[in-house]
Design a protein around this motif. Structure first.
Motif, short mmCIF file in Angstrom:
data_model
loop_
_atom_site.label_atom_id
_atom_site.label_comp_id
_atom_site.label_asym_id
_atom_site.label_seq_id
_atom_site.Cartn_x
_atom_site.Cartn_y
_atom_site.Cartn_z
N HIS A 1 2.99 -16.47 -13.31
CA HIS A 1 4.39 -16.07 -13.11
C HIS A 1 5.12 -15.84 -14.44
CE1 HIS A 1 3.53 -17.74 -9.04
NE2 HIS A 1 4.08 -16.59 -8.75
N LEU A 2 4.86 -16.69 -15.42
CA LEU A 2 5.51 -16.49 -16.73
C LEU A 2 5.06 -15.16 -17.32
CD1 LEU A 2 5.14 -20.04 -18.36
CD2 LEU A 2 7.18 -19.08 -17.32
N LYS A 3 3.74 -14.93 -17.23
CA LYS A 3 3.21 -13.73 -17.86
C LYS A 3 3.73 -12.47 -17.15
CE LYS A 3 -0.52 -11.92 -20.30
NZ LYS A 3 -1.94 -11.71 -20.40
N VAL B 1 -7.31 -15.40 -13.32
CA VAL B 1 -7.96 -14.13 -13.68
C VAL B 1 -7.46 -12.93 -12.89
CG1 VAL B 1 -10.08 -15.12 -14.60
CG2 VAL B 1 -9.88 -14.77 -12.14
N ARG B 2 -6.67 -13.17 -11.85
CA ARG B 2 -6.18 -12.06 -11.03
C ARG B 2 -4.70 -12.19 -10.76
NH1 ARG B 2 -10.87 -13.12 -7.71
NH2 ARG B 2 -9.48 -14.17 -6.29
N PRO B 3 -3.95 -11.16 -10.46
CA PRO B 3 -4.31 -9.77 -10.62
C PRO B 3 -4.69 -9.47 -12.08
CG PRO B 3 -2.24 -9.98 -9.41
CD PRO B 3 -2.60 -11.34 -9.90
N ALA B 4 -5.71 -8.62 -12.23
CA ALA B 4 -6.28 -8.40 -13.56
C ALA B 4 -5.26 -7.88 -14.57
CB ALA B 4 -7.46 -7.43 -13.45
N HIS B 5 -4.33 -7.04 -14.13
CA HIS B 5 -3.39 -6.48 -15.11
C HIS B 5 -2.36 -7.52 -15.56
CE1 HIS B 5 -0.87 -6.06 -11.52
NE2 HIS B 5 0.15 -5.98 -12.34
N VAL B 6 -2.18 -8.59 -14.76
CA VAL B 6 -1.28 -9.67 -15.19
C VAL B 6 -2.04 -10.65 -16.08
CG1 VAL B 6 0.15 -11.62 -14.44
CG2 VAL B 6 0.17 -9.49 -13.13
N ALA C 1 13.87 -14.06 -13.47
CA ALA C 1 14.84 -14.81 -14.27
C ALA C 1 14.37 -16.25 -14.51
CB ALA C 1 16.21 -14.80 -13.59
N LEU C 2 13.87 -16.91 -13.46
CA LEU C 2 13.45 -18.31 -13.63
C LEU C 2 12.33 -18.42 -14.66
CD1 LEU C 2 13.51 -19.66 -9.94
CD2 LEU C 2 15.10 -20.23 -11.79
N SER C 3 11.38 -17.48 -14.61
CA SER C 3 10.30 -17.52 -15.60
C SER C 3 10.79 -17.14 -16.98
CB SER C 3 9.17 -16.58 -15.16
OG SER C 3 8.41 -17.19 -14.14
#
Ligand code: SF4
Ligand code: SF4
Lengths: 290, 192
Positions: free
Chosen positions: A84-86, A154-159, A57-59
Motif C-alpha cells: 500500500h505504501l509503495k 511480489v504482486r501486482p508485479a508493477h507495484v 492519503a493514509l499511506s
C-alpha cells in the motif's frame, strides 16, 4: 547505514515476534532501523476498497514523514503495508493534481523522494547475500524449510517491482545463505486468505490449510514467512490441516528474520520464539539450532 | 435504468468508460476463465471474475456495481499471473468500485466485508493506528458472535502474543492528524 522503519499496526500488536527479530537481524548486519515518529495506519485493504483517495492519503502521510526525517529508504516488513505504501507513491508520482490534494490532506510536504522497500530487499539488495553469508555464525545446517511469500510481496508485479511474481527466489537465497535447506514446493505465492480472516475465517482456513498440506508433502520442518498477516492466517491453516488430514499433520510457521537472527548468532532469548502459536522449539532443538 | 441514460448522455458506453479508466482492454479478454480458476476468493464472489468482464462487455452496469464480487477482490494479482493475456483484473474491479462510489450505489447484502471495512476505518480514524484486538472484539459483537475466535484469542493471550494492554485501545499522537484526513476527505467529497 540508517533506514526509515515503518512497523505498521500488526508489528506493534500480534506481530511482535516479527518486529523484534527484524530489528535485531538488521542491526547485526549494520542496517540501523529508525522508526518513523508518529507513523499511522496505511489503511490497508479496507481503505483501498472503500475510498481510493483515503487509501493514498493514509499511506502518503507515512512517506512524507519518512522523507521529512531525511530517509532515502523506508522499510515496511508487513507485505500489505509494503504494497500500500509503495502503491501510493507510484500513484502520486507524475500526477501533480493528486499530489497537491494529498499535501492538503496530510498537511505535510511530499516530494516523492523516499523509496519503499520490503524486508527481503533489505537483505538481498542493501546488505547483499555475500555479505550476509559472511556474518553467519551458526548455520542452520539440516533445517529443511519451505519459503512462503504470499501475494503482496511480489504482486501486482508493477507495484512490488521486485523478484518474480510467480516464482520468487529472494527469500530462498536468504535462507540458503543462513545455511538452511530450501525445499521446492508449489505454494510459494498462493494466497493465505488475506484480510478475510475476520469476515470469512473458513475461507482463510481452507486457503491456508492447503498451503500447510503442501508444506507437509514437501517434507519441510518449518514454514518460513515474511508477513504478519500470512503468519496469522497460516495458524488458521494448522487447524484445518489437522482436521482434514489427521493429528500431527501440522508444522510451525516462523518469521524468516527469526531464523536469520539465530544464524547470525543472536541468542534465542533475545527473540520471542516461545510466543508462537505452534511452538518451533522442539524441531529447532532436534536440529541443535537452539 | 437511470444510470444507463446518464452514461449515454456522456457519449460513452459502460464498456468504454471502464476500459478508459482501468487502462485494460476488456473487449480483448478470451473468456478462457483462468482468472476465475486461480482467484483465491471466487468462492466468495457472487459473479466470477471472467463473468464480470463479459457483463461489462454487455453493459450490465447496475448488477455489477451492486455486486459483492467487486468488494471481495483484494488485488492479490493472482489473476494477472494466470491470464494468458496478462490482464489486470484487479484494475477493473477497482474501477467498478470507484464508479459505484461516485454514483452512490450501495452494495447488496455482503458477507460482512463492507461492514468490516467500515469498522476498520472507524477504528483508524479514532486511534490513528489500528487497534487489532479492539476491532476483532467490536466486529464479533456487532455480528452477535462473541465467542467466535475465542480459542485463538485465548491461545494468543496465554502465549503472550497479545497482552492485557491490547484489550484497551490507545490513542496515539497520530490520532489527531489522521482524524483530520478523514474529515477533510468528507468535506472535499461534499464539495465535488
Ligand atoms: S486480484 Fe482480485 S480478482 Fe484477481 S485473483 Fe486476486 S482477488 Fe481475485
Ligand atoms: S484469464 Fe485473462 S483472458 Fe482468460 S478469462 Fe480471465 S481475463 Fe480473460
Amino acid at each position: 547505514m540508517k533506514v526509515g522503519y515503518y512497523p505498521g499496526c500488526s508489528l506493534h500488536g500480534t506481530g511482535k515476534a516479527y518486529d523484534i527479530s527484524a530489528r535485531t537481524a538488521m542491526k547485526v548486519l549494520g542496517v540501523m532501523p529508525e522508526e518513523v515518529a508518529d507513523w499511522s495506519c496505511c489503511g490497508s485493504t479496507p481503505a483501498e476498497c472503500e475510498n481510493p483517495l483515503l487509501s493514498t492519503a493514509l499511506s502518503a502521510r507515512n512517506l512524507a514523514l519518512a522523507e521529512a526525517a531525511g530517509h532515502e529508504f523506508l522499510v515496511a516488513p508487513c507485505a500489505a503495508c509494503f504494497s500500500h505504501l509503495k502503491k501510493a507513491g507510484l500513484e502520486i508520482a507524475g500526477n501533480e493534481k493528486l499530489a497537491a490534494k494529498i499535501r492538503e490532506l496530510i498537511e505535510l510536504d511530499y516530494q516523492g523522494q523516499v523509496k519503499v522497500l520490503n524486508l527481503l530487499q533489505v537483505f538481498v539488495d542493501l546488505v547483499g547475500i555475500d555479505a550476509l553469508r559472511k556474518k553467519v555464525k551458526k548455520p542452520l545446517t539440516g533445517l529443511r524449510v519451505v519459503t512462503y511469500y504470499g501475494c503482496l510481496l511480489v504482486r501486482p508485479a508493477h507495484v512490488a517491482g521486485f523478484d518474480d511474481p510467480v516464482n520468487p527466489v529472494s527469500l530462498d537465497r536468504i535462507m540458503e545463505a543462513a545455511g538452511a535447506t530450501v525445499l521446492p514446493w508449489g505454494a510459494k505465492t498462493d494466497c493465505c486468505g488475506a484480510s478475510f480472516t475476520m469476515t470469512n475465517p473458513e475461507v482463510v482456513a481452507e486457503a491456508s490449510g492447503k498451503i500447510m498440506l503442501q508444506a507437509l508433502e514437501a517434507g519441510a520442518d518449518l514454514v518460513v514467512t515474511a508477513c504478519p498477516m500470512c503468519w496469522m492466517n497460516l495458524y488458521r491453516g494448522h487447524g484445518y490441516a489437522r482436521e482434514h488430514f489427521g493429528p500431527g499433520k501440522t508444522m510451525p510457521t516462523v518469521y524468516f528474520t527469526e531464523l536469520l537472527a539465530l544464524a547470525l548468532g543472536v541468542s534465542p532469548r533475545a527473540l520471542v520464539m516461545k510466543k508462537h502459536l505452534v511452538n518451533p522449539y522442539p524441531v529447532l532443538r532436534q536440529k541443535q539450532i537452539v | 435504468m437511470k444510470m444507463a441514460v446518464d452514461l449515454a448522455r456522456e457519449g460513452t458506453t459502460f464498456l468504454e468508460q471502464v476500459e478508459a479508466r482501468s487502462g485494460e482492454k476488456v473487449a480483448e479478454c478470451y473468456q478462457c476463465g483462468k482468472c476465475s480458476g486461480g482467484c483465491p476468493f471466487s468462492s466468495l464472489m457472487d459473479i466470477a471474475p471472467n463473468q464480470i468482464l463479459e457483463m461489462i462487455y454487455y453493459g450490465l452496469e447496475e448488477p455489477l456495481l451492486r455486486s459483492r464480487a467487486i468488494r471481495t477482490c483484494i488485488g492479490c494479482g493472482t489473476c494477472e499471473a494466470n491470464c494468458p493475456a496478462g490482464f489486470k483484473m484487479y484494475r477493473v474491479m477497482e474501477t467498478l468500485r470507484h464508479l459505484a462510489r461516485e454514483k452512490g450505489v450501495e452494495p447488496k447484502a455482503d458477507a460482512g466485508i463492507v461492514s468490516f471495512n467500515r469498522l476498520f476505518l472507524d477504528n483508524v480514524a479514532r486511534f490513528g493506528r489500528l487497534q487489532e484486538i479492539g476491532l476483532a472484539l467490536e466486529y464479533n459483537r456487532k455480528k452477535g458472535q462473541l465467542l467466535r475466535d475465542s480459542a485463538m484469542g485465548a491461545r494468543m493471550f496465554f502465549k503472550g502474543m497479545v497482552g492485557a494492554a491490547d484489550l484497551f485501545p490507545r490513542r496515539s499522537a497520530t490520532a489527531a492528524p489522521v482524524g483530520r484526513i478523514f474529515r477533510k476527505i468528507e468535506e472535499m467529497e461534499g464539495r465535488e
